[in-house]
Scaffold this motif. Structure first.
Motif, PDB file in Angstrom:
ATOM      1  N   SER A  75     -26.574  44.973  -3.403  1.00  0.00           N
ATOM      2  CA  SER A  75     -26.151  45.726  -4.581  1.00  0.00           C
ATOM      3  C   SER A  75     -26.935  47.017  -4.737  1.00  0.00           C
ATOM      4  CB  SER A  75     -26.305  44.863  -5.837  1.00  0.00           C
ATOM      5  OG  SER A  75     -27.657  44.485  -6.014  1.00  0.00           O
ATOM      6  N   VAL A  76     -28.218  46.983  -4.340  1.00  0.00           N
ATOM      7  CA  VAL A  76     -29.030  48.195  -4.429  1.00  0.00           C
ATOM      8  C   VAL A  76     -28.528  49.230  -3.441  1.00  0.00           C
ATOM      9  CG1 VAL A  76     -31.337  49.154  -4.113  1.00  0.00           C
ATOM     10  CG2 VAL A  76     -31.060  46.943  -5.235  1.00  0.00           C
ATOM     11  N   ARG A  77     -28.207  48.812  -2.241  1.00  0.00           N
ATOM     12  CA  ARG A  77     -27.696  49.725  -1.229  1.00  0.00           C
ATOM     13  C   ARG A  77     -26.377  50.362  -1.676  1.00  0.00           C
ATOM     14  NH1 ARG A  77     -31.724  51.654   1.557  1.00  0.00           N
ATOM     15  NH2 ARG A  77     -32.454  50.399   3.264  1.00  0.00           N
ATOM     16  N   PHE A  78     -25.523  49.604  -2.312  1.00  0.00           N
ATOM     17  CA  PHE A  78     -24.260  50.167  -2.776  1.00  0.00           C
ATOM     18  C   PHE A  78     -24.510  51.202  -3.877  1.00  0.00           C
ATOM     19  CE2 PHE A  78     -22.280  45.948  -1.402  1.00  0.00           C
ATOM     20  CZ  PHE A  78     -21.977  46.453  -0.155  1.00  0.00           C
ATOM     21  N   ASP A  79     -25.488  50.934  -4.723  1.00  0.00           N
ATOM     22  CA  ASP A  79     -25.854  51.911  -5.753  1.00  0.00           C
ATOM     23  C   ASP A  79     -26.353  53.206  -5.102  1.00  0.00           C
ATOM     24  OD1 ASP A  79     -25.197  50.149  -7.719  1.00  0.00           O
ATOM     25  OD2 ASP A  79     -27.262  49.499  -8.137  1.00  0.00           O
ATOM     26  N   GLU A  80     -27.114  53.062  -4.037  1.00  0.00           N
ATOM     27  CA  GLU A  80     -27.634  54.237  -3.344  1.00  0.00           C
ATOM     28  C   GLU A  80     -26.506  55.043  -2.710  1.00  0.00           C
ATOM     29  OE1 GLU A  80     -30.465  52.533  -0.689  1.00  0.00           O
ATOM     30  OE2 GLU A  80     -31.886  52.038  -2.274  1.00  0.00           O
ATOM     31  N   LEU A  81     -25.522  54.358  -2.135  1.00  0.00           N
ATOM     32  CA  LEU A  81     -24.376  55.054  -1.554  1.00  0.00           C
ATOM     33  C   LEU A  81     -23.598  55.806  -2.624  1.00  0.00           C
ATOM     34  CD1 LEU A  81     -22.475  55.769   0.744  1.00  0.00           C
ATOM     35  CD2 LEU A  81     -21.381  53.534   0.474  1.00  0.00           C
ATOM     36  N   GLN A  82     -23.402  55.162  -3.762  1.00  0.00           N
ATOM     37  CA  GLN A  82     -22.700  55.831  -4.868  1.00  0.00           C
ATOM     38  C   GLN A  82     -23.446  57.082  -5.307  1.00  0.00           C
ATOM     39  OE1 GLN A  82     -19.843  55.423  -6.054  1.00  0.00           O
ATOM     40  NE2 GLN A  82     -19.176  53.291  -6.104  1.00  0.00           N
ATOM     41  N   LEU A  83     -24.758  57.002  -5.347  1.00  0.00           N
ATOM     42  CA  LEU A  83     -25.551  58.170  -5.736  1.00  0.00           C
ATOM     43  C   LEU A  83     -25.400  59.303  -4.730  1.00  0.00           C
ATOM     44  CD1 LEU A  83     -28.860  56.555  -7.073  1.00  0.00           C
ATOM     45  CD2 LEU A  83     -27.256  57.971  -8.377  1.00  0.00           C
ATOM     46  N   ILE A  84     -25.407  58.968  -3.446  1.00  0.00           N
ATOM     47  CA  ILE A  84     -25.214  59.997  -2.415  1.00  0.00           C
ATOM     48  C   ILE A  84     -23.899  60.731  -2.646  1.00  0.00           C
ATOM     49  CG2 ILE A  84     -24.826  60.415   0.044  1.00  0.00           C
ATOM     50  CD1 ILE A  84     -26.597  57.945   0.596  1.00  0.00           C
TER      51      ILE A  84
END
Length: 315
Positions: A75-84
């Motif tokens: 879930s953290v990685r998906f949040d990071e992708l969304q931020l990118i």
């Protein structure tokens, strides 16, 4: 208040650049710090302007790059992708933003499994394809958001899953929009970027996914090798030819001489150094795989009215 938050991000980025914070602070404390940094980025990115989006992505890259994909919950990685995606879309004309977004995405896709890659791709790639399709009405003219979408799509096509090729559903999803862009665009930068993506797509996909599209691929190649396409637009055509030869050599036995003749003619006419170098790689590759046949072919191919062979002119 936002000034203090930005200052804290600058400090984190600065110290992360030269100190191993996980060793200094301890794993648990460092993990809490990274979570706090992500929270701050989420709080301020919507109002970010000027140089701030690039700073946010630089900080985000420090967070991503300091943690392997096996050490962090999905879930953290998906949040990071969304931020990118969200931060880069705020200022797609900013070169620094684009570069930082690419580096973030490269780190995010480093050594990921097929399952994780698919989840990332399904989250991000549809938005890139939507931009391509919406650009059709303008003849795929350059725009900052189109350029950003192509740059990030390049990363996805290049950074295939660690345990295989590009997923077939991803190959199928992007192949037609990319082909239409290459056929329909006359913009130099768009053609450069899309040719690069096309090369990675062909090279990193399963043969069975690419072979049925051979006629379309050859049509794209014919356009890029045409004298009607500028040197700048054809800058990456050599890499595309090599990818096609590597992936589809069995299906191209009768067509290879025609492709090489077109590539040789384009090479001796080109004025752009980068394009010339890229085309030279084609003949370097062929010479390394079959030197005698390559030399014989180039020796027998006459390219000008004075009877000079392709071998002489290329050398």
């Amino acid at each position: 208040k936002d000034i203090l938050k930005v200052a804290s991000l600058i400090s984190f980025t600065y110290y992360s650049s030269f100190a191993e914070l996980d060793s200094v602070l301890g794993t648990e404390t460092y993990q809490q710090l990274k979570e706090a940094v992500l929270k701050v980025i989420n709080e301020i990115y919507e109002d970010a302007e000027d140089d701030t989006p690039a700073l946010l992505l630089e900080t985000l890259n420090q967070v991503i790059g300091s943690t392997s994909n096996s050490e962090v919950i999905a879930s953290v990685r998906f949040d990071e992708l969304q931020l990118i995606l969200k931060i880069s879309a705020k200022d797609p004309s900013n070169i620094q933003v684009v570069l930082e977004a690419q580096e973030c995405l490269q780190n995010l896709l480093e050594n990921v499994s097929l399952e994780v890659y698919l989840k990332y791709a399904e989250m991000a790639i549809p938005s890139f394809v939507d931009v391509l399709k919406s650009s059709n009405s303008s003849g795929f003219e350059y725009s900052p958001i189109l350029s950003l979408s192509l740059e990030l799509l390049t990363v996805f096509m290049k950074k295939k899953p660690i345990n295989g090729t590009l997923p077939p559903r991803i190959t199928d999803f992007v192949f037609q929009p990319l082909s239409e862009t290459l056929v329909g665009s006359q913009d130099d930068e768009v053609l450069q970027l899309t040719t690069d993506i096309y090369s990675f797509l062909i090279n990193n996909s399963e043969n069975s996914q690419i072979a049925p599209h051979l006629n379309i691929i050859l049509s794209v190649l014919e356009k890029l090798l045409s004298i009607n396409t500028s040197d700048s637009a054809a800058m990456n055509v050599g890499s595309l030819i090599i990818a096609i030869f590597c992936k589809l050599s069995d299906q191209l036995q009768e067509t290879i001489p025609t492709i090489l003749e077109a590539a040789a003619k384009r090479l001796v006419q080109v004025h752009n150094i980068a394009t010339a170098e890229n085309l030279i790689f084609v003949f370097c590759y062929l010479t390394s795989t079959n030197p005698s046949q390559t030399v014989d072919f180039l020796s027998s191919l006459v390219l000008d009215s004075e009877g000079n062979s392709a071998l002489k002119l290329i050398l």
